[in-house]
Design a protein around this motif. Structure first.
Motif, PDB file in Angstrom:
ATOM      1  N   GLU A  21       0.821  -1.214   0.000  1.00 33.77           N
ATOM      2  CA  GLU A  21       0.000   0.000   0.000  1.00 33.77           C
ATOM      3  C   GLU A  21       0.856   1.265   0.000  1.00 33.77           C
ATOM      4  O   GLU A  21       0.459   2.290  -0.558  1.00 33.77           O
ATOM      5  CB  GLU A  21      -0.933   0.012   1.217  1.00 33.77           C
ATOM      6  CG  GLU A  21      -2.028  -1.038   1.181  1.00 33.77           C
ATOM      7  CD  GLU A  21      -1.567  -2.400   1.663  1.00 33.77           C
ATOM      8  OE1 GLU A  21      -2.358  -3.358   1.574  1.00 33.77           O
ATOM      9  OE2 GLU A  21      -0.409  -2.514   2.136  1.00 33.77           O
ATOM     10  N   ASN A  22       2.031   1.195   0.621  1.00 35.84           N
ATOM     11  CA  ASN A  22       2.906   2.365   0.671  1.00 35.84           C
ATOM     12  C   ASN A  22       3.732   2.525  -0.596  1.00 35.84           C
ATOM     13  O   ASN A  22       4.482   3.496  -0.731  1.00 35.84           O
ATOM     14  CB  ASN A  22       3.809   2.301   1.898  1.00 35.84           C
ATOM     15  CG  ASN A  22       3.027   2.471   3.184  1.00 35.84           C
ATOM     16  OD1 ASN A  22       2.730   1.486   3.866  1.00 35.84           O
ATOM     17  ND2 ASN A  22       2.656   3.699   3.509  1.00 35.84           N
ATOM     18  N   TRP A  46       0.224   3.935  -3.186  1.00 31.17           N
ATOM     19  CA  TRP A  46      -0.378   5.235  -2.915  1.00 31.17           C
ATOM     20  C   TRP A  46       0.648   6.231  -2.401  1.00 31.17           C
ATOM     21  O   TRP A  46       1.648   5.860  -1.806  1.00 31.17           O
ATOM     22  CB  TRP A  46      -1.503   5.090  -1.885  1.00 31.17           C
ATOM     23  CG  TRP A  46      -2.524   4.055  -2.232  1.00 31.17           C
ATOM     24  CD1 TRP A  46      -2.654   2.808  -1.692  1.00 31.17           C
ATOM     25  CD2 TRP A  46      -3.564   4.158  -3.216  1.00 31.17           C
ATOM     26  NE1 TRP A  46      -3.697   2.134  -2.260  1.00 31.17           N
ATOM     27  CE2 TRP A  46      -4.277   2.936  -3.207  1.00 31.17           C
ATOM     28  CE3 TRP A  46      -3.957   5.167  -4.102  1.00 31.17           C
ATOM     29  CZ2 TRP A  46      -5.361   2.701  -4.044  1.00 31.17           C
ATOM     30  CZ3 TRP A  46      -5.039   4.927  -4.937  1.00 31.17           C
ATOM     31  CH2 TRP A  46      -5.725   3.714  -4.902  1.00 31.17           C
ATOM     32  N   ASP A  76      -2.779  11.283  -3.214  1.00 33.68           N
ATOM     33  CA  ASP A  76      -3.951  10.447  -3.497  1.00 33.68           C
ATOM     34  C   ASP A  76      -5.043  10.576  -2.441  1.00 33.68           C
ATOM     35  O   ASP A  76      -6.161  10.089  -2.644  1.00 33.68           O
ATOM     36  CB  ASP A  76      -3.536   8.973  -3.611  1.00 33.68           C
ATOM     37  CG  ASP A  76      -2.644   8.717  -4.810  1.00 33.68           C
ATOM     38  OD1 ASP A  76      -2.929   9.271  -5.886  1.00 33.68           O
ATOM     39  OD2 ASP A  76      -1.656   7.969  -4.671  1.00 33.68           O
ATOM     40  N   TYR A  77      -4.750  11.213  -1.316  1.00 34.54           N
ATOM     41  CA  TYR A  77      -5.772  11.364  -0.276  1.00 34.54           C
ATOM     42  C   TYR A  77      -6.975  12.167  -0.774  1.00 34.54           C
ATOM     43  O   TYR A  77      -8.117  11.890  -0.395  1.00 34.54           O
ATOM     44  CB  TYR A  77      -5.185  12.062   0.955  1.00 34.54           C
ATOM     45  CG  TYR A  77      -4.421  11.160   1.890  1.00 34.54           C
ATOM     46  CD1 TYR A  77      -5.054  10.140   2.591  1.00 34.54           C
ATOM     47  CD2 TYR A  77      -3.053  11.338   2.096  1.00 34.54           C
ATOM     48  CE1 TYR A  77      -4.353   9.322   3.465  1.00 34.54           C
ATOM     49  CE2 TYR A  77      -2.339  10.529   2.967  1.00 34.54           C
ATOM     50  CZ  TYR A  77      -2.997   9.519   3.650  1.00 34.54           C
ATOM     51  OH  TYR A  77      -2.291   8.708   4.512  1.00 34.54           O
ATOM     52  N   ASN A 113      -9.159   9.718  -2.822  1.00 29.92           N
ATOM     53  CA  ASN A 113      -9.506   8.433  -2.219  1.00 29.92           C
ATOM     54  C   ASN A 113      -9.933   8.516  -0.764  1.00 29.92           C
ATOM     55  O   ASN A 113     -10.467   7.552  -0.221  1.00 29.92           O
ATOM     56  CB  ASN A 113      -8.317   7.476  -2.362  1.00 29.92           C
ATOM     57  CG  ASN A 113      -8.034   7.120  -3.798  1.00 29.92           C
ATOM     58  OD1 ASN A 113      -8.654   6.239  -4.372  1.00 29.92           O
ATOM     59  ND2 ASN A 113      -7.079   7.820  -4.407  1.00 29.92           N
ATOM     60  N   ASN A 126     -10.550   5.768   2.099  1.00 30.08           N
ATOM     61  CA  ASN A 126     -10.317   4.470   1.463  1.00 30.08           C
ATOM     62  C   ASN A 126      -8.847   4.068   1.496  1.00 30.08           C
ATOM     63  O   ASN A 126      -8.528   2.888   1.299  1.00 30.08           O
ATOM     64  CB  ASN A 126     -10.808   4.492   0.011  1.00 30.08           C
ATOM     65  CG  ASN A 126     -12.314   4.595  -0.082  1.00 30.08           C
ATOM     66  OD1 ASN A 126     -13.034   3.984   0.708  1.00 30.08           O
ATOM     67  ND2 ASN A 126     -12.805   5.371  -1.035  1.00 30.08           N
ATOM     68  N   ILE A 127      -7.969   5.039   1.709  1.00 31.85           N
ATOM     69  CA  ILE A 127      -6.551   4.700   1.800  1.00 31.85           C
ATOM     70  C   ILE A 127      -6.005   5.053   3.189  1.00 31.85           C
ATOM     71  O   ILE A 127      -4.841   5.425   3.332  1.00 31.85           O
ATOM     72  CB  ILE A 127      -5.720   5.362   0.678  1.00 31.85           C
ATOM     73  CG1 ILE A 127      -5.867   6.888   0.688  1.00 31.85           C
ATOM     74  CG2 ILE A 127      -6.120   4.803  -0.678  1.00 31.85           C
ATOM     75  CD1 ILE A 127      -4.880   7.581  -0.265  1.00 31.85           C
ATOM     76  N   PHE A 177      -4.523   3.614   5.991  1.00 30.54           N
ATOM     77  CA  PHE A 177      -3.837   2.399   6.419  1.00 30.54           C
ATOM     78  C   PHE A 177      -2.949   2.720   7.615  1.00 30.54           C
ATOM     79  O   PHE A 177      -2.689   3.873   7.939  1.00 30.54           O
ATOM     80  CB  PHE A 177      -2.963   1.837   5.285  1.00 30.54           C
ATOM     81  CG  PHE A 177      -3.699   1.570   4.006  1.00 30.54           C
ATOM     82  CD1 PHE A 177      -4.585   0.511   3.898  1.00 30.54           C
ATOM     83  CD2 PHE A 177      -3.502   2.379   2.892  1.00 30.54           C
ATOM     84  CE1 PHE A 177      -5.266   0.261   2.717  1.00 30.54           C
ATOM     85  CE2 PHE A 177      -4.173   2.145   1.700  1.00 30.54           C
ATOM     86  CZ  PHE A 177      -5.056   1.084   1.616  1.00 30.54           C
ATOM     87  N   VAL A 228      -0.270   6.129   4.358  1.00 31.83           N
ATOM     88  CA  VAL A 228       0.325   6.572   3.099  1.00 31.83           C
ATOM     89  C   VAL A 228       1.066   7.876   3.377  1.00 31.83           C
ATOM     90  O   VAL A 228       0.524   8.786   4.006  1.00 31.83           O
ATOM     91  CB  VAL A 228      -0.781   6.785   2.041  1.00 31.83           C
ATOM     92  CG1 VAL A 228      -0.221   7.445   0.788  1.00 31.83           C
ATOM     93  CG2 VAL A 228      -1.464   5.459   1.720  1.00 31.83           C
TER      94      VAL A 228
END
Length: 232
Positions: free
Chosen positions: A138-139, A142, A146-147, A150, A153-154, A156, A160
């Motif tokens: 994921e890192n 993204w 992208d925040y 998204n 949804n991202i 994590f 990110v």
């Protein structure tokens, strides 16, 4: 189709030579090995959560990166690194996200004689070195920009990070200081990203072969070997 091994790529008999497909082996593993301690940055960062910030993002989704801050992550990394070196312990850290972490690791690898100066990359002795790391997929997929699109949804753990940190992770893969990519699910989305990375991030197939399986074997992790086909 071509089979990608640890140090070479071979044509597979009775398959088209120019079909733009690579066959990799990856290790489905619980990251358990003899005489090695495994630390998940995701678990260690939970104790550092800035709950007040998490509950008051107010649409500023990029601020989520500070809920589990880079400062706290770096402090955790330094503590683990010093623990390993001071006590001659083998450790593997899953979920690094920061250039500063790789700077510390690469300085250690240089002192250990792992740097090949002619090609400016590392050839670590993963079997015997005390500190190794993996990055969450994921890192790689993204980055901070992208925040906006998204949003949660991202979200994590670890978060990110901004684009400079994302680029540092790719550089660590290409230079050989990152031993593995932690992938929970080899789904179509992740496989497409890996395929695109060969073209867009110039990651060599031999590098992928190492981080999917061979580096993990060298560290001492066991698991089930499975096949993965990536088109490029």
């Amino acid at each position: 189709m071509k089979k990608v091994l640890n140090d070479k790529i071979i044509n597979i008999e009775n398959t088209p030579i120019f079909d733009n497909k690579f066959l990799f082996s990856y290790l489905e593993s619980d990251y358990i090995g003899e005489n090695i301690e495994v630390f998940y940055m995701s678990e260690l960062l939970k104790n550092k959560e800035n709950t007040e910030l998490l509950n008051n993002l107010n649409g500023k989704y990029a601020m989520y990166s500070e809920v589990y801050s880079p400062k706290d992550e770096l402090e955790i990394f330094v503590q683990l690194f010093n623990y390993a070196i001071d006590n001659n312990k083998k450790i593997h850290i899953i979920g690094v996200t920061l250039k500063e972490e790789l700077d510390i690791l690469e300085e250690y690898y240089i002192k250990s004689g792992f740097l090949r100066e002619d090609v400016n990359c590392f050839i670590p002795d993963f079997k015997n070195t005390f500190v190794t790391v993996s990055v969450n997929i994921e890192n790689l997929i993204w980055r901070g920009s992208d925040y906006k699109a998204n949003r949660e949804n991202i979200f994590f753990i670890p978060p990110v990070r901004e684009s400079g940190q994302n680029k540092a992770m790719f550089k660590g893969l290409n230079r050989g200081s990152i031993a593995g990519i932690y992938i929970k699910n080899y789904n179509d989305f992740n496989i497409k990203f890996l395929s695109d990375s060969i073209k867009n991030e110039h990651i060599l197939p031999l590098t992928f072969a190492k981080v999917f399986k061979y580096n993990l074997n060298a560290i001492g992790f066991k698991g089930v070997e499975k096949d993965l086909i990536i088109s490029y």
